[in-house]
Design an enzyme around this catalytic site. Structure first.
Site, PDB file in Angstrom:
ATOM      1  N   GLN A  51       5.535 -82.526 -22.878  1.00 40.60           N
ATOM      2  CA  GLN A  51       5.290 -83.398 -21.718  1.00 40.60           C
ATOM      3  C   GLN A  51       6.351 -83.211 -20.645  1.00 40.60           C
ATOM      4  O   GLN A  51       6.139 -83.606 -19.489  1.00 40.60           O
ATOM      5  CB  GLN A  51       5.254 -84.870 -22.136  1.00 40.60           C
ATOM      6  N   CYS A  89      -0.944 -92.917 -21.736  1.00 45.37           N
ATOM      7  CA  CYS A  89      -0.085 -91.729 -21.884  1.00 45.37           C
ATOM      8  C   CYS A  89       0.658 -91.503 -20.582  1.00 45.37           C
ATOM      9  O   CYS A  89       0.061 -91.585 -19.508  1.00 45.37           O
ATOM     10  CB  CYS A  89      -0.954 -90.520 -22.217  1.00 45.37           C
ATOM     11  N   LEU A  90       1.954 -91.203 -20.686  1.00 45.19           N
ATOM     12  CA  LEU A  90       2.751 -90.960 -19.480  1.00 45.19           C
ATOM     13  C   LEU A  90       2.223 -89.746 -18.712  1.00 45.19           C
ATOM     14  O   LEU A  90       2.458 -89.630 -17.516  1.00 45.19           O
ATOM     15  CB  LEU A  90       4.224 -90.752 -19.856  1.00 45.19           C
ATOM     16  N   GLU A 132       1.832 -88.545 -30.475  1.00 44.87           N
ATOM     17  CA  GLU A 132       2.817 -87.518 -30.095  1.00 44.87           C
ATOM     18  C   GLU A 132       2.587 -86.215 -30.862  1.00 44.87           C
ATOM     19  O   GLU A 132       2.752 -85.125 -30.304  1.00 44.87           O
ATOM     20  CB  GLU A 132       4.244 -88.018 -30.317  1.00 44.87           C
ATOM     21  N   HIS A 135       0.027 -84.295 -29.151  1.00 47.53           N
ATOM     22  CA  HIS A 135       0.569 -83.573 -27.984  1.00 47.53           C
ATOM     23  C   HIS A 135       1.079 -82.199 -28.404  1.00 47.53           C
ATOM     24  O   HIS A 135       0.862 -81.205 -27.710  1.00 47.53           O
ATOM     25  CB  HIS A 135       1.748 -84.344 -27.366  1.00 47.53           C
TER      26      HIS A 135
HETATM   27 ZN    ZN Z   1       0.955 -89.043 -24.436  1.00 48.25          ZN
END
Ligand code: ZN
Length: 160
Positions: A51, A89-90, A132, A135
């Protein structure tokens, strides 16, 4: 420490499977510190290395307000149960959805000193760890959401 730029969901790095960490270089330690600061600054509860543009198997996850777990090369050993919960989610701003996840997971990883450890997590922490770890496989929660929720319905989102 420094804040890193959080990539958004149209970025190809978020869709690429991450690489295993082979040695704990100073770069990896600096990355962990920066990830902690970046997550706190963004009011997130979890963050994966890709991310912030680093395609390595590293994630952090908040357990309440006090504890932040750092997981290098995490591996899910066991999943139990299934429950629905709302995620954000960021990397996918202003989007929330209901996602089915295991209610309990056992995850192994190594810490920043290279020592193996194991976390048995339930509830929100179990959900964050699964989000996570997805991700790290190039998977976003929007791939798994069964229903999206209007941001206006959300009082306060927890984003990871
Ligand atoms: Zn996320």
């Amino acid at each position: 420490m420094a804040l890193r730029n959080i990539l958004h969901d149209n970025h190809p790095v978020l869709r690429k499977k991450t690489d295993k960490v082979k040695n704990l270089s100073s770069g990896v330690l600096r990355l962990l510190d920066d990830m902690r600061e970046t997550m706190k600054d963004a009011n997130g509860v979890g963050l994966a290395a890709n991310q912030v543009g680093v395609s390595k198997r590293i994630l952090i996850a908040a357990d309440g307000d006090e504890v932040i777990y750092e997981l290098i090369n995490p591996h899910c050993e066991k999943r139990e149960g299934e429950g629905m919960g709302i995620e954000g989610c960021l990397s996918v701003p202003q989007t929330y959805g209901e996602v089915p996840r295991a209610t309990k997971v056992v995850v192994t990883a190594i810490d920043r000193e290279g020592k193996p450890f194991r976390i048995t997590a339930e509830g929100l922490l179990a959900r964050i760890l699964q989000h996570e770890m997805d991700h790290l496989e190039g998977v976003l929660f929007t791939d798994k959401a069964v229903r999206f929720i209007d941001p206006a319905e959300m009082q306060e989102g927890e984003e990871s």
